[in-house]
Design a protein around this motif. Structure first.
Motif, PDB file in Angstrom:
ATOM      1  N   GLY A 107      38.671  48.772  25.071  1.00 30.65           N
ATOM      2  CA  GLY A 107      37.713  48.611  26.163  1.00 30.65           C
ATOM      3  C   GLY A 107      36.435  47.893  25.791  1.00 30.65           C
ATOM      4  N   GLN A 108      36.316  47.415  24.542  1.00 29.37           N
ATOM      5  CA  GLN A 108      35.097  46.756  24.079  1.00 29.37           C
ATOM      6  C   GLN A 108      35.389  45.298  23.719  1.00 29.37           C
ATOM      7  OE1 GLN A 108      31.790  48.086  23.668  1.00 29.37           O
ATOM      8  NE2 GLN A 108      32.689  49.639  25.010  1.00 29.37           N
ATOM      9  N   PRO A 109      34.408  44.399  23.967  1.00 30.27           N
ATOM     10  CA  PRO A 109      34.634  42.982  23.653  1.00 30.27           C
ATOM     11  C   PRO A 109      34.312  42.657  22.201  1.00 30.27           C
ATOM     12  CG  PRO A 109      32.524  43.256  24.744  1.00 30.27           C
ATOM     13  CD  PRO A 109      33.133  44.625  24.661  1.00 30.27           C
ATOM     14  N   PHE A 110      35.230  41.971  21.532  1.00 27.14           N
ATOM     15  CA  PHE A 110      35.016  41.516  20.168  1.00 27.14           C
ATOM     16  C   PHE A 110      35.299  40.017  20.133  1.00 27.14           C
ATOM     17  CE2 PHE A 110      35.813  45.979  19.790  1.00 27.14           C
ATOM     18  CZ  PHE A 110      35.032  46.406  18.715  1.00 27.14           C
ATOM     19  N   GLY A 111      34.304  39.243  19.720  1.00 33.92           N
ATOM     20  CA  GLY A 111      34.522  37.807  19.687  1.00 33.92           C
ATOM     21  C   GLY A 111      33.234  37.030  19.632  1.00 33.92           C
ATOM     22  N   ARG A 112      33.262  35.826  20.188  1.00 30.54           N
ATOM     23  CA  ARG A 112      32.159  34.879  20.061  1.00 30.54           C
ATOM     24  C   ARG A 112      31.054  35.083  21.099  1.00 30.54           C
ATOM     25  NH1 ARG A 112      33.556  29.945  17.211  1.00 30.54           N
ATOM     26  NH2 ARG A 112      32.078  28.847  18.539  1.00 30.54           N
ATOM     27  N   ARG A 113      31.279  35.931  22.091  1.00 29.58           N
ATOM     28  CA  ARG A 113      30.320  36.015  23.201  1.00 29.58           C
ATOM     29  C   ARG A 113      29.321  37.163  23.071  1.00 29.58           C
ATOM     30  NH1 ARG A 113      34.714  35.733  28.106  1.00 29.58           N
ATOM     31  NH2 ARG A 113      36.092  34.171  27.161  1.00 29.58           N
ATOM     32  N   ARG A 114      29.525  38.048  22.097  1.00 27.97           N
ATOM     33  CA  ARG A 114      28.670  39.226  21.976  1.00 27.97           C
ATOM     34  C   ARG A 114      28.708  39.714  20.533  1.00 27.97           C
ATOM     35  NH1 ARG A 114      29.677  44.836  25.403  1.00 27.97           N
ATOM     36  NH2 ARG A 114      27.732  45.888  24.836  1.00 27.97           N
ATOM     37  N   LEU A 115      27.559  40.095  19.978  1.00 33.55           N
ATOM     38  CA  LEU A 115      27.526  40.567  18.603  1.00 33.55           C
ATOM     39  C   LEU A 115      28.310  41.868  18.466  1.00 33.55           C
ATOM     40  CD1 LEU A 115      26.323  39.996  15.778  1.00 33.55           C
ATOM     41  CD2 LEU A 115      24.452  41.545  16.398  1.00 33.55           C
ATOM     42  N   PHE A 116      29.188  41.918  17.460  1.00 33.93           N
ATOM     43  CA  PHE A 116      29.947  43.139  17.206  1.00 33.93           C
ATOM     44  C   PHE A 116      29.831  43.513  15.735  1.00 33.93           C
ATOM     45  CE2 PHE A 116      33.016  39.710  16.529  1.00 33.93           C
ATOM     46  CZ  PHE A 116      33.728  40.107  15.412  1.00 33.93           C
ATOM     47  N   PHE A 117      30.283  44.727  15.420  1.00 36.02           N
ATOM     48  CA  PHE A 117      30.120  45.272  14.081  1.00 36.02           C
ATOM     49  C   PHE A 117      31.434  45.829  13.548  1.00 36.02           C
ATOM     50  CE2 PHE A 117      26.014  45.491  16.153  1.00 36.02           C
ATOM     51  CZ  PHE A 117      25.154  45.003  15.189  1.00 36.02           C
ATOM     52  N   ILE A 118      31.581  45.755  12.235  1.00 37.90           N
ATOM     53  CA  ILE A 118      32.662  46.402  11.500  1.00 37.90           C
ATOM     54  C   ILE A 118      31.981  47.217  10.411  1.00 37.90           C
ATOM     55  CG2 ILE A 118      34.698  46.064  10.056  1.00 37.90           C
ATOM     56  CD1 ILE A 118      35.040  43.288  11.372  1.00 37.90           C
ATOM     57  N   ALA A 119      32.244  48.531  10.358  1.00 40.32           N
ATOM     58  CA  ALA A 119      31.514  49.366   9.414  1.00 40.32           C
ATOM     59  C   ALA A 119      32.335  50.586   9.023  1.00 40.32           C
ATOM     60  CB  ALA A 119      30.171  49.807  10.012  1.00 40.32           C
ATOM     61  N   GLY A 120      32.082  51.064   7.806  1.00 32.97           N
ATOM     62  CA  GLY A 120      32.737  52.262   7.314  1.00 32.97           C
ATOM     63  C   GLY A 120      32.749  52.267   5.792  1.00 32.97           C
ATOM     64  N   PRO A 121      33.241  53.332   5.178  1.00 31.42           N
ATOM     65  CA  PRO A 121      33.319  53.387   3.712  1.00 31.42           C
ATOM     66  C   PRO A 121      34.313  52.357   3.181  1.00 31.42           C
ATOM     67  CG  PRO A 121      33.612  55.577   4.699  1.00 31.42           C
ATOM     68  CD  PRO A 121      33.715  54.579   5.807  1.00 31.42           C
ATOM     69  N   CYS A 122      34.052  51.851   1.990  1.00 29.63           N
ATOM     70  CA  CYS A 122      34.939  50.854   1.401  1.00 29.63           C
ATOM     71  C   CYS A 122      36.377  51.345   1.388  1.00 29.63           C
ATOM     72  CB  CYS A 122      34.476  50.538  -0.018  1.00 29.63           C
ATOM     73  SG  CYS A 122      35.599  49.467  -0.928  1.00 29.63           S
ATOM     74  N   VAL A 123      36.584  52.561   0.924  1.00 31.50           N
ATOM     75  CA  VAL A 123      37.929  53.101   0.760  1.00 31.50           C
ATOM     76  C   VAL A 123      37.983  54.505   1.359  1.00 31.50           C
ATOM     77  CG1 VAL A 123      37.470  54.097  -1.522  1.00 31.50           C
ATOM     78  CG2 VAL A 123      39.804  53.404  -0.936  1.00 31.50           C
TER      79      VAL A 123
END
Length: 278
Positions: A12-28
């Motif tokens: 339900g969320q937009p990911f792409g060139r039109r809006r800033l998005f984030f990827i986050a979490g512990p390395c492993v």
């Protein structure tokens, strides 16, 4: 060959060139409890800021410097943890796949498949990920120039999958160091693919501690702000409640309690640069 999608709706969320998005979490994936705790906090922050966010953590770090380094729980257990994270936090999830035969199983749980930087030219892996139909985030290798990312994306696009993202994570600069050329974000963007900036791996010092990599998290925020101003569509950050105790990539991980303030800054910069479109 069709052009890559510039926007993908995930959970339900937009990911792409039109809006800033984030990827986050512990390395492993260190433990189920840690993953769930971090994911629930990230979900609170993302919801409060109205920002699209993917939870990232690796079920296997197959490219650790030392044979004795912690790699994670493996494919089966790791996917079970990520499935719990997805269900309990409501966040979509992303993780690395290292071999073609992992792609189909991982796609049963993951919302996005990620190709590690060291494997970004592995044709069979890229195409196996593409054939799952899930979005594929290709991390540009430390040895690949920004203007050479087109063939990497094309290997996925050839499968008919148009959801390809490209991630900048720094370029090898002599031994045990990385440098980020912000011009590269614009050059990578000419591919038509959404471009992500990996703010934490870009401050890594590869193999800088002999048997493991070092890093300098002091510069995470500086580089992330510069990247959003330079046109990045997404920002990748490895985060941990106590980075000094993290089992992987602690020196370059951002403390969890600093994530919300940085995300606010990055959203404000993006809004300024893009004329109010956040």
């Amino acid at each position: 060959m069709s052009a890559p999608n510039d926007q993908t709706i995930i959970a339900g969320q937009p990911f792409g060139r039109r809006r800033l998005f984030f990827i986050a979490g512990p390395c492993v994936l260190e433990s189920r409890d840690l993953a769930l705790g971090v994911a629930e906090r990230l979900a609170e922050v993302a919801h409060g800021l109205g920002a699209p966010l993917l939870f990232k953590s690796s079920f296997d770090k197959a490219n650790r410097t030392s044979l004795g380094s912690f790699r994670g729980p493996g494919l089966d257990q790791g996917l079970r943890i990520l499935e719990d994270v997805r269900r309990q936090s409501g966040l979509p999830v992303i993780s690395d796949v290292h071999a073609p035969d992992q792609a189909a199983a991982a796609a049963q749980v993951l919302d996005v498949l990620q190709i590690p930087a060291f494997l970004c030219r592995q044709t069979d892996l890229l195409q196996a990920a593409g054939r799952t139909g899930k979005p594929v985030n290709v991390k540009k290798g430390q040895f690949v120039a920004p203007h050479d990312v087109g063939p990497l994306a094309q290997k996925v696009l050839e499968t008919g999958n148009r959801d390809v993202w490209l991630t900048e994570r720094g370029f090898s600069f002599g031994y045990n160091n990385l440098v980020v050329d912000m011009r590269g974000l614009a050059i990578m963007g000419q591919s038509g693919c959404p471009v992500v900036f990996d703010a934490t791996h870009s401050v890594q010092l590869p193999s800088g501690q002999g048997g493991c990599s070092g890093g300098d998290r002091r510069f995470v925020a500086t580089l992330a702000r510069a990247a959003v101003a330079a046109g990045a569509h997404g920002v990748f950050m490895e985060v941990h409640p106590n980075p000094d105790q993290a089992l992987c990539d602690g020196p370059n991980s951002l403390p969890l309690d600093q994530v919300e303030a940085l995300m606010k800054q990055l959203l404000a910069i993006y809004e300024l640069i893009n004329g109010g479109e956040a």
